[in-house]
Design an enzyme around this catalytic site. Structure first.
Site, PDB file in Angstrom:
ATOM      1  N   LYS A   8       0.859  -1.187   0.000  1.00 42.58           N
ATOM      2  CA  LYS A   8       0.000   0.000   0.000  1.00 42.58           C
ATOM      3  C   LYS A   8       0.893   1.234   0.000  1.00 42.58           C
ATOM      4  CE  LYS A   8       0.891   1.196   4.447  1.00 42.58           C
ATOM      5  NZ  LYS A   8       1.730   2.366   4.774  1.00 42.58           N
ATOM      6  N   PRO A  95       9.969  -4.658  -0.477  1.00 43.61           N
ATOM      7  CA  PRO A  95      11.088  -4.271   0.392  1.00 43.61           C
ATOM      8  C   PRO A  95      10.649  -4.049   1.838  1.00 43.61           C
ATOM      9  CG  PRO A  95      11.127  -3.026  -1.655  1.00 43.61           C
ATOM     10  CD  PRO A  95       9.822  -3.750  -1.629  1.00 43.61           C
ATOM     11  N   ILE A  96      11.593  -4.249   2.747  1.00 46.37           N
ATOM     12  CA  ILE A  96      11.358  -4.111   4.183  1.00 46.37           C
ATOM     13  C   ILE A  96      11.849  -2.740   4.640  1.00 46.37           C
ATOM     14  CG2 ILE A  96      12.011  -5.046   6.446  1.00 46.37           C
ATOM     15  CD1 ILE A  96      12.293  -7.788   4.991  1.00 46.37           C
ATOM     16  N   ALA A  98      10.233  -0.043   4.095  1.00 51.86           N
ATOM     17  CA  ALA A  98       9.999   0.778   2.910  1.00 51.86           C
ATOM     18  C   ALA A  98       8.740   1.628   3.000  1.00 51.86           C
ATOM     19  CB  ALA A  98       9.907  -0.124   1.679  1.00 51.86           C
ATOM     20  N   LEU A 100       5.675   0.433   2.931  1.00 51.48           N
ATOM     21  CA  LEU A 100       4.697  -0.148   2.009  1.00 51.48           C
ATOM     22  C   LEU A 100       3.785  -1.179   2.678  1.00 51.48           C
ATOM     23  CD1 LEU A 100       7.048  -0.623  -1.084  1.00 51.48           C
ATOM     24  CD2 LEU A 100       5.377   1.213  -0.699  1.00 51.48           C
ATOM     25  N   GLY A 101       4.011  -1.455   3.958  1.00 51.87           N
ATOM     26  CA  GLY A 101       3.124  -2.356   4.685  1.00 51.87           C
ATOM     27  C   GLY A 101       3.222  -3.810   4.295  1.00 51.87           C
ATOM     28  N   GLY A 102       4.336  -4.234   3.743  1.00 47.97           N
ATOM     29  CA  GLY A 102       4.446  -5.602   3.250  1.00 47.97           C
ATOM     30  C   GLY A 102       4.240  -6.655   4.315  1.00 47.97           C
ATOM     31  N   GLY A 103       4.876  -6.492   5.476  1.00 46.05           N
ATOM     32  CA  GLY A 103       4.714  -7.464   6.550  1.00 46.05           C
ATOM     33  C   GLY A 103       3.284  -7.522   7.048  1.00 46.05           C
ATOM     34  N   ALA A 105       0.635  -6.840   5.278  1.00 48.31           N
ATOM     35  CA  ALA A 105      -0.146  -7.506   4.234  1.00 48.31           C
ATOM     36  C   ALA A 105       0.007  -9.018   4.338  1.00 48.31           C
ATOM     37  CB  ALA A 105       0.286  -7.021   2.856  1.00 48.31           C
ATOM     38  N   ASP A 137      -1.470  -1.327  10.972  1.00 48.32           N
ATOM     39  CA  ASP A 137      -2.049  -1.224   9.630  1.00 48.32           C
ATOM     40  C   ASP A 137      -2.416  -2.582   9.025  1.00 48.32           C
ATOM     41  OD1 ASP A 137       0.542  -2.048   9.238  1.00 48.32           O
ATOM     42  OD2 ASP A 137       1.061  -0.511   7.782  1.00 48.32           O
TER      43      ASP A 137
END
Length: 277
Positions: A8, A95-96, A98, A100-103, A105, A137
């Site tokens: 995100k 990327p970590i 970053a 972008l909320g990857g973890g 998600a 988030d």
């Protein structure tokens, strides 16, 4: 079961005050984009977790309990003891550090996958309540639709922000910024105009009004960040910003993007906004 947890971006981020519990209240718009990880969950004789792709801090052998996907499984199993063992494999691409909320998600998609695969039939509201226990988030990625966020970033309301027809370029400058580092430099204050009101104005004027407060302290510390933001505008972006508290810069374009050569040394993603499939 194979899913693709997506990233995100934050469109605007105002830190309004510090809470008694140590967290901060904020105003932001979360918008899904299609840069994705890959998460596979299959039934197994005993529980297991493995990862590939980008190395995830804390996922060293013997420490996988720190991973949010593992914590999501254990959170559900505490309430549903009949949940069978699974093998999880996470291929990490987003990327970590970053913004972008990857973890988050990954954790949310784990919750949704487990509920669907094993017939828990959890509602979106129930899944969001579980997700909030894993991170501020995480809950956003349950419904995975644009929302206006307040409080810790986990209270959502509808907002008429629609980037259909636009294109997004994400630029990660190989620089991880921790949440703790980012928040250490913020000075909370209420904006003169609520972010919600600014977001309802045309995208073409956001560059004059919509701001990410983390830029104020992180840009002087890491000159590569304002340089990339300026390069995005020079490449034709109608709006550019840092995302969340991490190091990714993004540009919103009204035409397909030719990635500038100066970004080739970085990790980039480009495409239309919206959730991954």
């Amino acid at each position: 079961m194979l899913t693709f947890p997506n990233a995100k971006i934050n469109i605007g981020l105002r830190i309004t005050d510090k809470r008694p519990d140590g967290f901060h209240n904020l105003q932001s718009c979360f918008y899904p984009v299609g840069w994705t990880d890959v998460l596979e969950i299959i039934p197994a004789d005993q529980f297991g977790f493995a990862s590939s792709g980008i190395t995830i801090p804390g996922d060293e052998p013997g420490r996988v309990d720190a991973n949010l996907c593992v914590r999501a499984y254990k959170l559900l199993r505490a309430d549903y003891p009949g949940l069978p063992p699974v093998q999880m494999h996470l291929h990490k691409i987003i990327p970590i550090g970053a913004g972008l909320g990857g973890g988050s998600a990954d954790a949310a998609f784990a919750l949704k996958s487990l509920s669907e695969r094993f017939g828990l039939n959890l509602t979106a509201d129930q899944l969001e309540n579980y997700a909030r226990q894993l991170g501020s988030d995480c809950a956003f990625f349950i419904r995975n639709q644009p929302v206006y966020c307040t409080e810790k970033g986990d209270v959502f309301s509808e907002i008429g922000v629609d980037l259909t027809g636009y294109y997004i370029l994400l630029v990660y400058p190989n620089l991880a910024i921790s949440t703790a580092e980012a928040y250490a430099g913020v000075r909370p204050r209420l904006p003169d105009v609520p972010l919600r009101d600014q977001l309802l104005e045309p995208v073409s004027i956001w560059h004059k009004t919509v701001h990410n407060d983390f830029e104020d302290s992180l840009f002087p510390k890491y000159p590569v960040l304002p340089a990339i933001k300026q390069q995005l505008y020079e490449a034709g972006a109608v709006y550019a910003s840092m995302s969340g508290s991490g190091s990714t810069l993004y540009g919103i374009f009204d035409a397909p993007i030719v990635i500038p050569n100066q970004f080739r040394a970085y990790r980039v993603w480009e495409g239309k906004p919206g959730a991954g499939k």
